[in-house]
Design a protein around this motif. Structure first.
Motif, mmCIF file in Angstrom:
data_model
loop_
_atom_site.group_PDB
_atom_site.id
_atom_site.type_symbol
_atom_site.label_atom_id
_atom_site.label_comp_id
_atom_site.label_asym_id
_atom_site.label_seq_id
_atom_site.Cartn_x
_atom_site.Cartn_y
_atom_site.Cartn_z
ATOM 1 N N GLU A 216 21.826 -30.402 14.696
ATOM 2 C CA GLU A 216 22.259 -31.495 13.828
ATOM 3 C C GLU A 216 23.360 -31.022 12.881
ATOM 4 N N GLU A 217 23.191 -29.827 12.341
ATOM 5 C CA GLU A 217 24.196 -29.267 11.433
ATOM 6 C C GLU A 217 25.535 -29.083 12.148
ATOM 7 N N TYR A 218 25.475 -28.581 13.379
ATOM 8 C CA TYR A 218 26.693 -28.364 14.172
ATOM 9 C C TYR A 218 27.396 -29.691 14.445
ATOM 10 N N GLU A 219 26.641 -30.690 14.837
ATOM 11 C CA GLU A 219 27.230 -31.993 15.141
ATOM 12 C C GLU A 219 27.829 -32.631 13.896
ATOM 13 N N MET A 220 27.198 -32.406 12.744
ATOM 14 C CA MET A 220 27.748 -32.920 11.493
ATOM 15 C C MET A 220 29.073 -32.232 11.159
ATOM 16 N N LEU A 221 29.150 -30.937 11.425
ATOM 17 C CA LEU A 221 30.395 -30.211 11.184
ATOM 18 C C LEU A 221 31.517 -30.734 12.072
#
Length: 280
Positions: A216-221
């Motif tokens: 989720e963090e990667y996709e938000m970035l």
């Protein structure tokens, strides 16, 4: 998996964006997450530097450093120190941005400015290592590792000994140390050797690739990056439009073109009208 042959999707600029499941240690995001493991981070430093390191502590994870309010802020992937207070900054780099030597200089200076308190003697400044692990050969010679330290040009036997060390690891190179070569091979091809360290690295990558929170963090970035890209593109279009209208006004003011003719025939006449009225 070969770092040059992974499936990926592209952003609007055509740049490769690897899906989360396809990330390897050679990707900055995955490298940062895996290096949160103190044992793996310490072992990696030992492999690169070819010396034992008893213990490390994290100064901060992916530290953002800024020396003054208007200075350029840098974001460090891995920023740790050992029991002797030696500072280590490790960066994963997949793209040759043509300014890496200058960037290492800036990183050294930024790290140094955070190490001394007011009134402290310069001799208290700790040793520092800025290490870039590159998936390309920055210098084109084929070495698995390039190490730089200040030396006298007139006499190479005279070393400055200021405590600064800059290292570039080349994932396409050949190292004279087996442990470093095994790491380079793993970084480039995904080949897991019999080395316990490489097996631990590979296991850590596999575990990380199933971490829902990190996904989720990667996709938000990625979403944030795309937003900034679109914002920049819109600002670029606005600037281009502004320059175009200014050029038209120069023609009008010089008598080459009449305002009435342009407003009658131009496709962007409504936009030009708004811009023209805003200049009054």
């Amino acid at each position: 998996m070969d770092i040059e042959n992974k499936k990926c999707y592209n952003n609007e600029r055509g740049e490769a964006r690897i899906s989360f499941e396809q990330l390897t240690l050679a990707d900055d995001f995955m490298f940062f997450k895996v290096m949160q493991d103190e044992n793996l981070c310490r072992q990696l430093l030992e492999v690169i530097l070819n010396k034992p390191i008893e213990k490390i502590v994290y100064v901060k994870n992916q530290e953002s450093a800024q020396t003054t309010y208007d200075a350029k802020c840098i974001r460090m992937d891995v920023y740790v120190k050992d029991k002797n207070h030696t500072i280590y900054n490790i960066e994963m780099q997949k793209r040759n941005t043509k300014e890496l030597p200058q960037r290492t200089r800036y990183y050294h200076s930024t790290v140094d400015q955070t190490q001394l308190k007011r009134g402290q003697d310069y001799s208290k400044l700790p040793d520092s290592y800025v290490i870039f692990i590159c998936t390309f050969d920055l210098f084109g010679v084929g070495f698995g590792k390039y190490t730089f330290e200040p030396v006298c040009i007139e006499d190479k036997n005279i070393h400055l000994c200021d405590g600064s060390h800059t290292i570039f690891v080349n994932a396409k190179g050949v190292a004279d140390d087996q442990k470093l070569q095994e790491f380079i091979d793993y970084l480039r091809t995904g080949k897991v050797s019999e080395s316990l360290f490489i097996k631990q690295l590979d296991d850590a990558v596999k575990v990380a690739s199933h971490n829902a929170k990190w996904r989720e963090e990667y996709e938000m970035l990625i979403m944030q990056e795309q937003y900034l890209l679109n914002q920049g593109r819109e600002e670029g279009r606005e600037e281009e439009r502004e320059n175009h209208f200014k050029s038209i006004m120069k023609l009008i003011n010089s008598g080459v073109l009449s305002l009435e003719d342009y407003l009658e025939k131009a496709d962007d006449n409504e936009e030009f009208k708004k811009w023209y009225l805003s200049q009054k």
